[in-house]
Motif scaffolding. Structure first.
Motif, PDB file in Angstrom:
ATOM      1  N   GLU A 172     -11.132  14.570   8.293  1.00 35.80           N
ATOM      2  CA  GLU A 172     -10.381  15.418   7.365  1.00 35.80           C
ATOM      3  C   GLU A 172     -10.466  16.893   7.736  1.00 35.80           C
ATOM      4  N   PRO A 225      -8.617  -0.052   2.417  1.00 38.60           N
ATOM      5  CA  PRO A 225      -9.758  -0.085   3.351  1.00 38.60           C
ATOM      6  C   PRO A 225      -9.373  -0.501   4.764  1.00 38.60           C
ATOM      7  N   ILE A 252       0.869  -1.171   0.000  1.00 41.44           N
ATOM      8  CA  ILE A 252       0.000   0.000   0.000  1.00 41.44           C
ATOM      9  C   ILE A 252       0.911   1.227   0.000  1.00 41.44           C
ATOM     10  N   GLN A 293      -1.996  10.184   2.745  1.00 39.64           N
ATOM     11  CA  GLN A 293      -3.194   9.686   2.069  1.00 39.64           C
ATOM     12  C   GLN A 293      -3.080   8.182   1.880  1.00 39.64           C
ATOM     13  N   CYS A 294      -4.183   7.492   2.038  1.00 41.07           N
ATOM     14  CA  CYS A 294      -4.187   6.061   1.747  1.00 41.07           C
ATOM     15  C   CYS A 294      -5.594   5.633   1.400  1.00 41.07           C
ATOM     16  N   ASP A 295      -5.712   4.811   0.361  1.00 40.56           N
ATOM     17  CA  ASP A 295      -7.015   4.321  -0.074  1.00 40.56           C
ATOM     18  C   ASP A 295      -7.277   2.890   0.370  1.00 40.56           C
ATOM     19  N   ASN A 338      -4.533   8.703   8.949  1.00 45.80           N
ATOM     20  CA  ASN A 338      -4.037   9.773   8.083  1.00 45.80           C
ATOM     21  C   ASN A 338      -3.078  10.740   8.775  1.00 45.80           C
TER      22      ASN A 338
END
Length: 344
Positions: free
Chosen positions: A247, A274, A133, A270-272, A279
């Motif tokens: 955020e 799941p 990731i 940032q990380c997508d 953050n």
């Protein structure tokens, strides 16, 4: 552990930044310390041989040249040595640690641009069977990239401010790239080190000094000076502390967190993925695990982070630690992913 005296301490702490950009830097350092250039070089060589410093040289600001990211893999524990060795073998990996989490292998990867970085991470996943990731930098609150050996002093306070990661990337000339390559391992232990660097890069000494001064002035270089190894200096416990912050609040809380003593690094990423909701990141170093845990708890309470989802990832093994190796966009080198031994 090899003891250090008062002059060693000043070399290690006071010259991590502001290292003299002049033809005879060792003499300039010696003048400040009250010794001669030969003694400065001998002390630095002894500290290097004892593993307490890695080099004297430039530390580039994140993403000002090329592209870089923090990345992580979830690796079966028994497979960590093999996977770490493969990751270390890829050009562009400069730090690689085992941490206490399901995502247990953490490293920094750099490439010429975002496309090359994405290709690098994809190749790592293919080679290891553990897709990484990526956690790119969004906003930095404190990334001085030095290490304060005298906590609580002004040294660690003066450069803390929030900076967006979305800054223009410097366009580098062929001469700039040659200079960067010549400085990968830091200054040579020569009486006129900048002239030696200039000779290796096909440049002149005055031009090298002017370029480095310009890079410091415009933020391309975060600092130029002694790069210490904190573990070898007794700070053997370190934890990456992370929180999942709304955020709307992350910039405010990140700025507050960065303003406290004991925070080595602090930034928003940032990380997508799941299963990685965090953050806001900070690094805390200490001489013991208990000291780090206590400081983390104090900081979380002081800033108002104690009720937010969080994780504490202590580092347990260092597989690789060196300066970033930046390559010109057209200098493509295949990864040496079959390397079988861990980098020091």
């Amino acid at each position: 552990m090899t003891p250090i005296d008062a002059l060693d301490f000043r070399l290690l702490n006071d010259f991590q930044r502001g290292f003299p950009l002049r033809a005879d830097p060792w003499s300039a350092v010696g003048t400040q310390l009250g010794c001669d250039a030969g003694d400065v070089l001998a002390r630095l060589a002894r500290l290097r041989d004892a593993g307490k410093i890695s080099r004297v040289g430039p530390v580039f600001a994140p993403n000002r040249i090329g592209a870089s990211t923090l990345a992580a893999m979830a690796v079966p524990v028994a497979d960590l040595p093999r996977v770490a060795a493969i990751v270390n073998g890829f050009a562009g990996v400069n730090h690689n640690y085992r941490r206490e989490h399901r995502y247990n292998l953490w490293f920094v990867a750099a490439a010429a641009d975002e496309a090359a970085l994405a290709a690098l991470l994809h190749a790592m996943g293919e080679a290891t069977g553990c897709p990484p990731i990526a956690l790119p930098l969004v906003e930095e609150f404190h990334i001085d990239l030095g290490f304060d050996l005298a906590p609580g002093q002004a040294w660690g306070r003066r450069t803390r401010h929030a900076v967006s990661a979305d800054v223009p990337r410097r366009t580098l000339s062929a001469a700039d790239w040659r200079l960067i390559a010549a400085l990968h391992d830091g200054l040579p232990w020569q009486p006129r080190p900048y002239r030696s660097v200039a000779d290796a890069a096909g440049l002149d000494e005055a031009g090298v000094l002017a370029t480095l001064s310009g890079w410091l002035a415009d933020g391309t270089l975060r600092r130029f000076g002694v790069v210490v190894r904190h573990r070898e200096l007794g700070y053997r416990a370190n934890a990456m502390c992370v929180w999942a912050v709304p955020e709307a609040d992350v910039s405010r809380l990140g700025h507050q967190l960065a303003g406290h003593d004991g925070v080595s690094l602090c930034y928003r990423r940032q990380c997508d993925a799941p299963d990685w909701p965090y953050n806001l990141f900070c690094m805390i170093h200490g001489r013991s695990r208990e000291a780090v845990e206590a400081r983390r708890a104090e900081l979380a309470t002081a800033v108002g982070l104690d009720r937010l989802p969080h994780a504490v990832l202590f580092s347990t093994d260092c597989y690789k630690q060196c300066g970033a190796r930046y390559r010109a966009p057209d200098a493509v080198a295949p990864p040496t992913a079959t390397r079988s031994s861990l980098a020091a």
